[in-house]
Design a protein around this motif. Structure first.
Motif, PDB file in Angstrom:
ATOM      1  N   VAL A  52      41.902  59.931  36.316  1.00  0.00           N
ATOM      2  CA  VAL A  52      40.976  60.249  37.397  1.00  0.00           C
ATOM      3  C   VAL A  52      39.574  59.878  36.948  1.00  0.00           C
ATOM      4  N   ASP A 104      35.558  59.752  38.068  1.00  0.00           N
ATOM      5  CA  ASP A 104      34.583  60.239  39.035  1.00  0.00           C
ATOM      6  C   ASP A 104      33.553  59.145  39.298  1.00  0.00           C
ATOM      7  N   TYR A 111      43.597  70.623  47.934  1.00  0.00           N
ATOM      8  CA  TYR A 111      43.096  69.260  47.718  1.00  0.00           C
ATOM      9  C   TYR A 111      43.866  68.307  48.615  1.00  0.00           C
ATOM     10  N   LEU A 114      44.803  63.869  48.770  1.00  0.00           N
ATOM     11  CA  LEU A 114      44.657  62.515  48.256  1.00  0.00           C
ATOM     12  C   LEU A 114      44.548  61.561  49.436  1.00  0.00           C
ATOM     13  N   SER A 116      38.840  69.780  47.468  1.00  0.00           N
ATOM     14  CA  SER A 116      38.784  68.596  46.602  1.00  0.00           C
ATOM     15  C   SER A 116      39.449  67.397  47.268  1.00  0.00           C
ATOM     16  N   TYR A 140      40.653  63.236  46.504  1.00  0.00           N
ATOM     17  CA  TYR A 140      40.904  62.197  45.507  1.00  0.00           C
ATOM     18  C   TYR A 140      41.306  60.913  46.224  1.00  0.00           C
ATOM     19  N   GLY A 168      34.139  63.359  46.053  1.00  0.00           N
ATOM     20  CA  GLY A 168      35.481  63.025  45.589  1.00  0.00           C
ATOM     21  C   GLY A 168      35.511  62.293  44.261  1.00  0.00           C
ATOM     22  N   VAL A 188      41.482  58.102  41.750  1.00  0.00           N
ATOM     23  CA  VAL A 188      42.725  58.186  40.977  1.00  0.00           C
ATOM     24  C   VAL A 188      43.333  56.793  40.930  1.00  0.00           C
ATOM     25  N   LEU A 236      47.600  63.320  37.479  1.00  0.00           N
ATOM     26  CA  LEU A 236      46.572  63.791  38.402  1.00  0.00           C
ATOM     27  C   LEU A 236      45.856  65.043  37.916  1.00  0.00           C
TER      28      LEU A 236
END
Length: 261
Positions: free
Chosen positions: A2, A4, A148, A150, A194, A196, A219, A222, A251
């Motif tokens: 992951v 950022d 969260y 994705l 959250s 991703y 976010g 990934v 993850l």
């Protein structure tokens, strides 16, 4: 892994996610205005539910394609995946807030290999006439009280991740993989703590990931392990009984139980 990228809002590289043209803008505000101005107007679909019933009934012996993508019979049935016998393509319907918004048809992989080898031009995806390709696919999980979510660029990989307990949505974009993240879509996931963004292991995937974070305003990105094009390809390389555990390690997120309530 992951990564950022939420702080990289000064990155001046943009491209039109509708025609594919690349551009460099020195001013970040100009970039955002450039992206907003390219967004198409919202529209309402004019599709008959009977289309999906026929596609589902014609699936039968053509289920192998979806099995090979890692999808279970339960997922295939829940999302009404089907097959268009005349087009010889696999059907992915998109419902938004319970309403049928579009149907996307994926070329049969065998036909794709044959046409590619022969140097023929083909469209990997085509869309059902009367549909609208500017909504969120799998919005049902975004409306759930999940910790969260994705965001994946592919509908089938979004379903695979959701099936394994990792709620995932996708832009429903017909044959246009570069569609922008519409401002109104942000409200759909505003309540989710959250976010991703799942990207492919290549430069276009990296650029799409950065653009998604710019559009969302938050976010992290990934990506799959080295050697795999996308997260779905990596998941399918793992024995079924180990997939959930490997995703947890990659993850660093726990699976969500009872996603559908």
């Amino acid at each position: 892994m992951v990564i950022d990228l939420s702080r990289r809002k000064s990155d001046p590289h943009v491209w039109c996610r509708f025609c594919g043209a690349h551009a460099w803008l020195d001013n970040g505000d100009a970039r955002q205005e450039y992206i907003r101005s390219a967004l198409p107007k919202s529209a309402e679909p004019t599709l008959d539910e009977e289309i999906v019933r026929k596609l589902v009934s014609d699936l039968n012996q053509h289920r192998l394609f979806f099995y090979e993508r890692g999808l279970s019979d339960e997922t295939i049935a829940r999302y009404k995946l089907g097959y268009h016998a005349k087009y010889r393509r696999y059907a992915i319907p998109c419902y938004f807030n319970g309403k049928l918004y579009g149907v996307k048809y994926r070329i049969d992989p065998e036909n794709e290999r044959r046409m590619k080898a022969a140097g023929e031009t083909y469209a990997k995806y085509i869309s059902e006439k009367g549909g609208v390709n500017n909504v969120v696919f799998n919005d049902v999980v975004a409306r759930a009280p999940v910790p969260y979510v994705l965001i994946d660029e592919g509908e089938l990989d979004a379903l695979l991740l959701t099936q394994l307990g990792f709620p995932t949505i996708s832009p429903f974009s017909g044959n246009n993989s570069k569609v922008g993240w519409r401002p109104e879509w942000r409200s759909l996931i505003r309540h989710i703590p959250s976010v991703y963004v799942v990207v492919q292991n290549d430069e276009p995937g990296e650029l799409i990931g950065i653009a998604r974070l710019h559009d969302l305003g938050r976010g992290a990105v990934v990506r799959p392990p080295d050697g795999f094009k996308d997260l779905g390809e990596w998941i399918r390389s793992i024995p079924q009984d180990k997939r959930e555990g490997e995703l947890v390690k990659l993850l660093r997120l726990p699976p969500v139980r009872n996603i559908y309530g």
